[in-house]
Design an enzyme around this catalytic site. Structure first.
Site, PDB file in Angstrom:
ATOM      1  N   PHE A  18     -19.247 -27.558  42.964  1.00 20.59           N
ATOM      2  CA  PHE A  18     -18.059 -27.355  42.127  1.00 20.59           C
ATOM      3  C   PHE A  18     -17.993 -25.917  41.614  1.00 20.59           C
ATOM      4  O   PHE A  18     -17.041 -25.174  41.914  1.00 20.59           O
ATOM      5  CB  PHE A  18     -18.122 -28.383  40.991  1.00 20.59           C
ATOM      6  CG  PHE A  18     -17.228 -28.119  39.820  1.00 20.59           C
ATOM      7  CD1 PHE A  18     -15.863 -27.911  39.988  1.00 20.59           C
ATOM      8  CD2 PHE A  18     -17.754 -28.121  38.526  1.00 20.59           C
ATOM      9  CE1 PHE A  18     -15.041 -27.680  38.891  1.00 20.59           C
ATOM     10  CE2 PHE A  18     -16.936 -27.900  37.429  1.00 20.59           C
ATOM     11  CZ  PHE A  18     -15.586 -27.669  37.610  1.00 20.59           C
ATOM     12  N   ASP A  38     -26.052 -23.490  50.976  1.00 20.61           N
ATOM     13  CA  ASP A  38     -26.012 -24.830  50.365  1.00 20.61           C
ATOM     14  C   ASP A  38     -26.760 -25.796  51.277  1.00 20.61           C
ATOM     15  O   ASP A  38     -26.658 -25.699  52.501  1.00 20.61           O
ATOM     16  CB  ASP A  38     -24.562 -25.301  50.188  1.00 20.61           C
ATOM     17  CG  ASP A  38     -24.420 -26.276  49.035  1.00 20.61           C
ATOM     18  OD1 ASP A  38     -23.709 -25.950  48.060  1.00 20.61           O
ATOM     19  OD2 ASP A  38     -25.042 -27.370  49.096  1.00 20.61           O
ATOM     20  N   ASP A  63     -31.746 -24.325  52.171  1.00 18.96           N
ATOM     21  CA  ASP A  63     -32.250 -24.752  50.876  1.00 18.96           C
ATOM     22  C   ASP A  63     -32.828 -23.561  50.121  1.00 18.96           C
ATOM     23  O   ASP A  63     -33.571 -22.760  50.699  1.00 18.96           O
ATOM     24  CB  ASP A  63     -33.347 -25.802  51.120  1.00 18.96           C
ATOM     25  CG  ASP A  63     -33.654 -26.600  49.882  1.00 18.96           C
ATOM     26  OD1 ASP A  63     -34.080 -26.007  48.875  1.00 18.96           O
ATOM     27  OD2 ASP A  63     -33.447 -27.823  49.918  1.00 18.96           O
ATOM     28  N   VAL A  64     -32.509 -23.459  48.861  1.00 19.71           N
ATOM     29  CA  VAL A  64     -32.973 -22.329  48.047  1.00 19.71           C
ATOM     30  C   VAL A  64     -34.499 -22.330  47.903  1.00 19.71           C
ATOM     31  O   VAL A  64     -35.105 -21.313  47.574  1.00 19.71           O
ATOM     32  CB  VAL A  64     -32.265 -22.340  46.671  1.00 19.71           C
ATOM     33  CG1 VAL A  64     -32.741 -23.521  45.813  1.00 19.71           C
ATOM     34  CG2 VAL A  64     -32.455 -21.044  45.922  1.00 19.71           C
ATOM     35  N   TYR A 150     -34.065 -32.326  35.012  1.00 20.82           N
ATOM     36  CA  TYR A 150     -33.053 -31.262  34.972  1.00 20.82           C
ATOM     37  C   TYR A 150     -33.357 -30.278  33.853  1.00 20.82           C
ATOM     38  O   TYR A 150     -33.465 -29.074  34.079  1.00 20.82           O
ATOM     39  CB  TYR A 150     -31.679 -31.896  34.772  1.00 20.82           C
ATOM     40  CG  TYR A 150     -30.529 -30.914  34.855  1.00 20.82           C
ATOM     41  CD1 TYR A 150     -30.173 -30.336  36.069  1.00 20.82           C
ATOM     42  CD2 TYR A 150     -29.794 -30.568  33.720  1.00 20.82           C
ATOM     43  CE1 TYR A 150     -29.117 -29.433  36.157  1.00 20.82           C
ATOM     44  CE2 TYR A 150     -28.734 -29.669  33.802  1.00 20.82           C
ATOM     45  CZ  TYR A 150     -28.400 -29.116  35.022  1.00 20.82           C
ATOM     46  OH  TYR A 150     -27.360 -28.222  35.089  1.00 20.82           O
ATOM     47  N   LYS A 154     -34.737 -26.535  34.472  1.00 21.63           N
ATOM     48  CA  LYS A 154     -33.950 -25.353  34.081  1.00 21.63           C
ATOM     49  C   LYS A 154     -34.724 -24.503  33.079  1.00 21.63           C
ATOM     50  O   LYS A 154     -34.609 -23.278  33.073  1.00 21.63           O
ATOM     51  CB  LYS A 154     -32.613 -25.792  33.481  1.00 21.63           C
ATOM     52  CG  LYS A 154     -31.636 -26.384  34.510  1.00 21.63           C
ATOM     53  CD  LYS A 154     -31.063 -25.300  35.401  1.00 21.63           C
ATOM     54  CE  LYS A 154     -30.003 -25.839  36.353  1.00 21.63           C
ATOM     55  NZ  LYS A 154     -29.448 -24.806  37.232  1.00 21.63           N
ATOM     56  N   THR A 180     -18.393 -27.988  31.795  1.00 25.56           N
ATOM     57  CA  THR A 180     -17.277 -27.333  32.485  1.00 25.56           C
ATOM     58  C   THR A 180     -16.582 -28.356  33.368  1.00 25.56           C
ATOM     59  O   THR A 180     -17.227 -29.264  33.902  1.00 25.56           O
ATOM     60  CB  THR A 180     -17.825 -26.167  33.340  1.00 25.56           C
ATOM     61  OG1 THR A 180     -18.523 -25.274  32.467  1.00 25.56           O
ATOM     62  CG2 THR A 180     -16.704 -25.411  34.037  1.00 25.56           C
ATOM     63  N   ARG A 191     -19.541 -38.005  35.545  1.00 25.21           N
ATOM     64  CA  ARG A 191     -19.351 -37.257  34.303  1.00 25.21           C
ATOM     65  C   ARG A 191     -18.157 -37.791  33.550  1.00 25.21           C
ATOM     66  O   ARG A 191     -17.267 -38.426  34.109  1.00 25.21           O
ATOM     67  CB  ARG A 191     -19.124 -35.798  34.633  1.00 25.21           C
ATOM     68  CG  ARG A 191     -20.375 -35.148  35.062  1.00 25.21           C
ATOM     69  CD  ARG A 191     -20.103 -33.691  35.112  1.00 25.21           C
ATOM     70  NE  ARG A 191     -21.341 -32.986  34.989  1.00 25.21           N
ATOM     71  CZ  ARG A 191     -21.601 -31.871  35.635  1.00 25.21           C
ATOM     72  NH1 ARG A 191     -20.684 -31.349  36.410  1.00 25.21           N
ATOM     73  NH2 ARG A 191     -22.742 -31.286  35.478  1.00 25.21           N
TER      74      ARG A 191
HETATM   75  N1  UDP Z   1     -19.702 -40.466  28.820  1.00 28.78           N
HETATM   76  C1  UDP Z   1     -18.825 -41.479  28.476  1.00 28.78           C
HETATM   77  N2  UDP Z   1     -18.231 -42.184  29.473  1.00 28.78           N
HETATM   78  C2  UDP Z   1     -18.431 -41.910  30.786  1.00 28.78           C
HETATM   79  C3  UDP Z   1     -19.304 -40.849  31.134  1.00 28.78           C
HETATM   80  C4  UDP Z   1     -19.923 -40.150  30.122  1.00 28.78           C
HETATM   81  O1  UDP Z   1     -18.593 -41.753  27.290  1.00 28.78           O
HETATM   82  O2  UDP Z   1     -17.839 -42.606  31.638  1.00 28.78           O
HETATM   83  C5  UDP Z   1     -20.331 -39.659  27.735  1.00 28.78           C
HETATM   84  C6  UDP Z   1     -21.826 -39.404  27.877  1.00 28.78           C
HETATM   85  O3  UDP Z   1     -22.570 -40.474  27.327  1.00 28.78           O
HETATM   86  C7  UDP Z   1     -21.991 -38.119  27.115  1.00 28.78           C
HETATM   87  C8  UDP Z   1     -20.667 -37.376  27.337  1.00 28.78           C
HETATM   88  O4  UDP Z   1     -19.742 -38.382  27.764  1.00 28.78           O
HETATM   89  O5  UDP Z   1     -22.128 -38.368  25.733  1.00 28.78           O
HETATM   90  C9  UDP Z   1     -20.760 -36.293  28.382  1.00 28.78           C
HETATM   91  O6  UDP Z   1     -21.355 -36.831  29.525  1.00 28.78           O
HETATM   92  P1  UDP Z   1     -21.440 -36.064  30.889  1.00 28.78           P
HETATM   93  O7  UDP Z   1     -22.261 -36.910  31.814  1.00 28.78           O
HETATM   94  O8  UDP Z   1     -20.106 -35.637  31.340  1.00 28.78           O
HETATM   95  O9  UDP Z   1     -22.222 -34.708  30.566  1.00 28.78           O
HETATM   96  P2  UDP Z   1     -23.520 -34.343  29.697  1.00 28.78           P
HETATM   97  O10 UDP Z   1     -24.061 -35.559  29.029  1.00 28.78           O
HETATM   98  O11 UDP Z   1     -24.471 -33.764  30.679  1.00 28.78           O
HETATM   99  O12 UDP Z   1     -23.001 -33.369  28.712  1.00 28.78           O
END
Ligand code: UDP
Length: 335
Positions: A18, A38, A63-64, A150, A154, A180, A191
């Site tokens: 992305f 990639d 692969d990196v 992760y 990182k 993002t 996400r």
């Molecule tokens: N989340 C949610 N519903 C979903 C997916 C994620 O409420 O269907 C919540 C998740 O528990 C977190 C926030 O949204 O509190 C962001 O989650 P994401 O996986 O996007 O990113 P990250 O946790 O890595 O910031």
């Protein structure tokens, strides 16, 4: 790349992802010769449709963690699965991609004076006890939890790259990227932005994890890419570590409302269990990015969500694609 070309060559690892694919577009637009690497673990060749016919773009499948195939003046290291369900599906690959990838890139930084711009993450702050998060904050991370592959990967990459800066004068720079979103996010990355948008498009209930009061701050991809490129092109990075993101903080409930407002339709909102170690709050302090880079996120959430919604509708076959190469223009139009 033609003989005698005066273009500067950059390498983007994770170019089919992305962020990597958006960065490739931007750097091509700015006149660079771009080599993309990639291994397609989570990247998708479809993300490169906007650049694949550009004579200044070159793709290497690899692969990196292995020997790098090219020389470049600057390496943008964006290789690593980044969404929780992707990075947790193969924790060993996630950790080693960050750690061994950083070690591999360092060979280039040390021996050939290559600049490295490394995609770090707000996850280095874990479930933060300081708010908003400044670059000086050390974080609050569970080293053995489900997110550790992760987060710790990182963090150790940061250690490796900053040690090399101190000990060998390597030109290593870290951008700590906060949440993002935008066109070309993987439809299945789990996400919150991709889930909510796909759920509304498909008339499914929106799944809010926990009570929905946890916060995040969402940056539109073109704004983020501005910051990455600015950091990469600074002649000297006086401060080698910088937060990049949008400081507008909102709860997951507010995000759900925004997506439904943009879509102009309502679906049921259901609760699901909160994943383990889910950070309660997250918001970048971008004072340093503003000062050092002139970084300023410009795309309002509603506009960015609308562009992302339209892209998801196209990819889910709900509306016809606008035209060939439309995604490149779509992003330009919003950004
Ligand atoms: N989340 C949610 N519903 C979903 C997916 C994620 O409420 O269907 C919540 C998740 O528990 C977190 C926030 O949204 O509190 C962001 O989650 P994401 O996986 O996007 O990113 P990250 O946790 O890595 O910031």
């Amino acid at each position: 790349m033609g003989l005698g070309s005066t273009r500067r060559t950059v390498l983007i690892t994770g170019a089919a992802g992305f962020l990597g694919s958006h960065l490739a577009e931007r750097l091509l637009d700015e006149g660079y010769e771009v080599v993309g690497l990639d291994n397609l673990m989570t990247g998708d060749l479809a993300n490169l449709r906007g650049v694949e016919r550009d004579p200044h773009f070159h793709l290497e499948i690899g692969d990196v963690r292995d020997r790098l195939p090219v020389y470049a003046e600057i390496i943008f290291n964006f290789a690593c699965p980044a969404s929780p369900i992707h990075y947790q599906s193969d924790p060993h690959a996630t950790l080693t991609t960050s750690m061994l990838g950083a070690m591999r890139l360092l060979e280039h930084a040390r021996t050939r004076k290559v600049r490295i711009v490394h995609a770090s993450t707000s996850e280095v702050y874990g479930d933060p006890l300081e708010h908003p998060q400044k670059e000086t904050y050390w974080g609050h991370v569970n080293p053995v939890g489900e997110r550790a592959c992760y987060d710790e990967g990182k963090r150790v990459a940061e250690t490796i790259l900053m040690d090399a800066r101190r000990l060998h004068g390597a030109d290593t720079r870290l951008v700590r990227i906060f949440n993002t979103y935008g066109p070309r996010m993987a439809l299945n990355d789990g996400r919150v932005v991709s889930n909510f948008i796909r759920q509304v498009i498909e008339d499914e209930p929106i799944t809010v994890y926990g009570d929905g009061s946890q916060s995040r701050s969402f940056c539109y991809v073109s704004d983020l890419v501005d910051g990455i490129v600015k950091m990469g092109m600074l002649p000297q990075a006086e401060h080698p570590i910088v937060n990049l993101g949008n400081p507008r903080e909102l709860t997951m409930h507010e995000l759900a409302e925004t997506v439904m407002k943009v879509a102009d339709k309502r679906v049921e909102v259901v609760r699901r269990p909160l994943p383990s170690d889910d950070p309660r709050r997250r918001c970048p302090d971008i004072t340093l990015a503003r000062k050092m880079l002139g970084f300023e996120p410009r795309v309002p959430l509603e506009d960015g969500v609308a562009a992302t919604y339209r892209d998801f509708q196209e990819r889910l076959g709900q509306v016809p694609p606008k035209a060939a190469n439309s995604k490149r223009r779509l992003v330009a139009a919003v950004g």
